[in-house]
Design an enzyme around this catalytic site. Structure first.
Site, mmCIF file in Angstrom:
data_model
loop_
_atom_site.group_PDB
_atom_site.id
_atom_site.type_symbol
_atom_site.label_atom_id
_atom_site.label_comp_id
_atom_site.label_asym_id
_atom_site.label_seq_id
_atom_site.Cartn_x
_atom_site.Cartn_y
_atom_site.Cartn_z
ATOM 1 N N ASP A 85 -19.921 91.395 46.870
ATOM 2 C CA ASP A 85 -20.704 92.242 47.769
ATOM 3 C C ASP A 85 -19.850 93.414 48.223
ATOM 4 O O ASP A 85 -18.664 93.500 47.909
ATOM 5 C CB ASP A 85 -21.156 91.431 48.989
ATOM 6 C CG ASP A 85 -19.967 90.819 49.718
ATOM 7 O OD1 ASP A 85 -19.379 91.509 50.571
ATOM 8 O OD2 ASP A 85 -19.602 89.661 49.417
ATOM 9 N N ASP A 89 -19.318 94.021 51.521
ATOM 10 C CA ASP A 89 -19.124 93.756 52.938
ATOM 11 C C ASP A 89 -20.282 94.430 53.694
ATOM 12 O O ASP A 89 -21.434 94.190 53.357
ATOM 13 C CB ASP A 89 -17.745 94.239 53.396
ATOM 14 C CG ASP A 89 -17.274 93.548 54.673
ATOM 15 O OD1 ASP A 89 -17.544 92.343 54.818
ATOM 16 O OD2 ASP A 89 -16.640 94.197 55.508
#
Length: 292
Positions: free
Chosen positions: A205, A207
């Site tokens: 991802d 974040d």
């Protein structure tokens, strides 16, 4: 002997033969799980699920000292950590595999050393990742045809919550590349245990700093992990296949990290503390009988 600590998304290794779960006791308490020993690509290997089977342990409740201690007792010399991380860089997109070489510690209250009152030691951690093991994993990834980025700074937060948006932007300003919750104190303890250590990080991802990607969720992390776990297993298997080519001491001195680290004179050492260090530091401390 290669040891593997599997994090989120890597709870088992395919292709392991003659496998057996072995309970290894540690004077530092209970490890995350039993140690799975066997052969991978014809080489001996020990595997430990960092969070335990069933992902029972959050990052802050993992007994990192016991985990490293039992792997050393199982015969591990080279320790490869496989971990899920968030990306703090545009060019490290979800799905990227990264070989980390530096860490920034933002954890709180986790025991970071095997040593303590009664027996003090200070190891060098300027370069927390073994370059020889990093080279081995990079070459193994090439063997497996799996693209891996080499070099990144891993910022380790306490968790179990993900970052605030302000923190995420701050960590980018610090120059961190990826973010996670587990690889310190692992790297510190591996150095004290004189194990070569490397981290293979799987980006899941962005974040929460990325304007278009949105905030990270567990659902997103698990989906990306599921899609990329096979590539991580391929790298681990190829690393195991190359792991018997070590014929000399580690050029970086990981396996001799304690040569000049212990500062407490032998006459002043607490024998109870020394006895707990029989696996970690027995090479330099010698046999010690614990007092009753």
């Amino acid at each position: 002997m290669l040891g593997v600590i599997g994090g989120s998304g890597l709870y088992q290794l395919d292709g392991l033969r003659h496998e057996q779960w072995v309970r290894v006791a540690s004077p530092f308490g209970a490890p995350s799980d039993e140690v799975l020993v066997g052969e991978l690509a014809g080489r001996p290997l020990a595997f430990l699920p960092r969070h335990g089977r069933g992902h029972r342990l959050p990052p802050g409740e993992i007994n990192y000292r016991a985990n490293v201690d039992v792997l050393k007792r199982a015969g591990v010399t080279d320790l490869l950590s496989v971990s899920a991380v968030g990306s703090l860089r545009e060019d490290l997109a979800p799905g990227t595999l990264v070989l980390v070489d530096q860490f920034i510690d933002r954890t709180r209250g986790r025991p970071a050393s095997f040593f303590g009152p009664g027996l003090a030691a200070h190891v060098s951690l300027a370069d927390p990742v073994c370059p020889r093991l990093g080279d081995l994993v990079a070459a193994a990834a090439a063997d497996a045809g799996v693209p891996v980025r080499r070099g990144a700074t891993y910022l380790v937060i306490e968790g179990p919550q993900f970052s605030t948006r302000a923190e995420s932007h701050l960590y980018r300003q610090w120059g961190a590349d990826v973010i996670g919750m587990t690889n310190l104190p692992e790297a510190r303890l591996a150095r004290e245990a004189e194990l070569c250590y490397a981290t293979l990080a799987m980006v899941t991802d962005y974040d929460c700093w990325h304007d278009r990607a949105g905030a990270v969720t567990v659902t997103d992390v698990l989906a990306v992990m599921a899609a990329n776990a096979d590539r991580a297993r391929q790298v681990v298997s190829a690393t195991a296949a190359r792991s018997d080519r070590r014929t000399s001491p580690c050029p970086a001195g990981c396996d001799r990290a304690l040569d000049h680290a212990v500062v407490t004179p032998a006459a002043d050492r607490d024998p109870r503390v020394a006895a707990r260090l029989d696996a970690v530091a027995g090479r330099v401390l010698g046999p010690v009988a614990a007092e009753p």
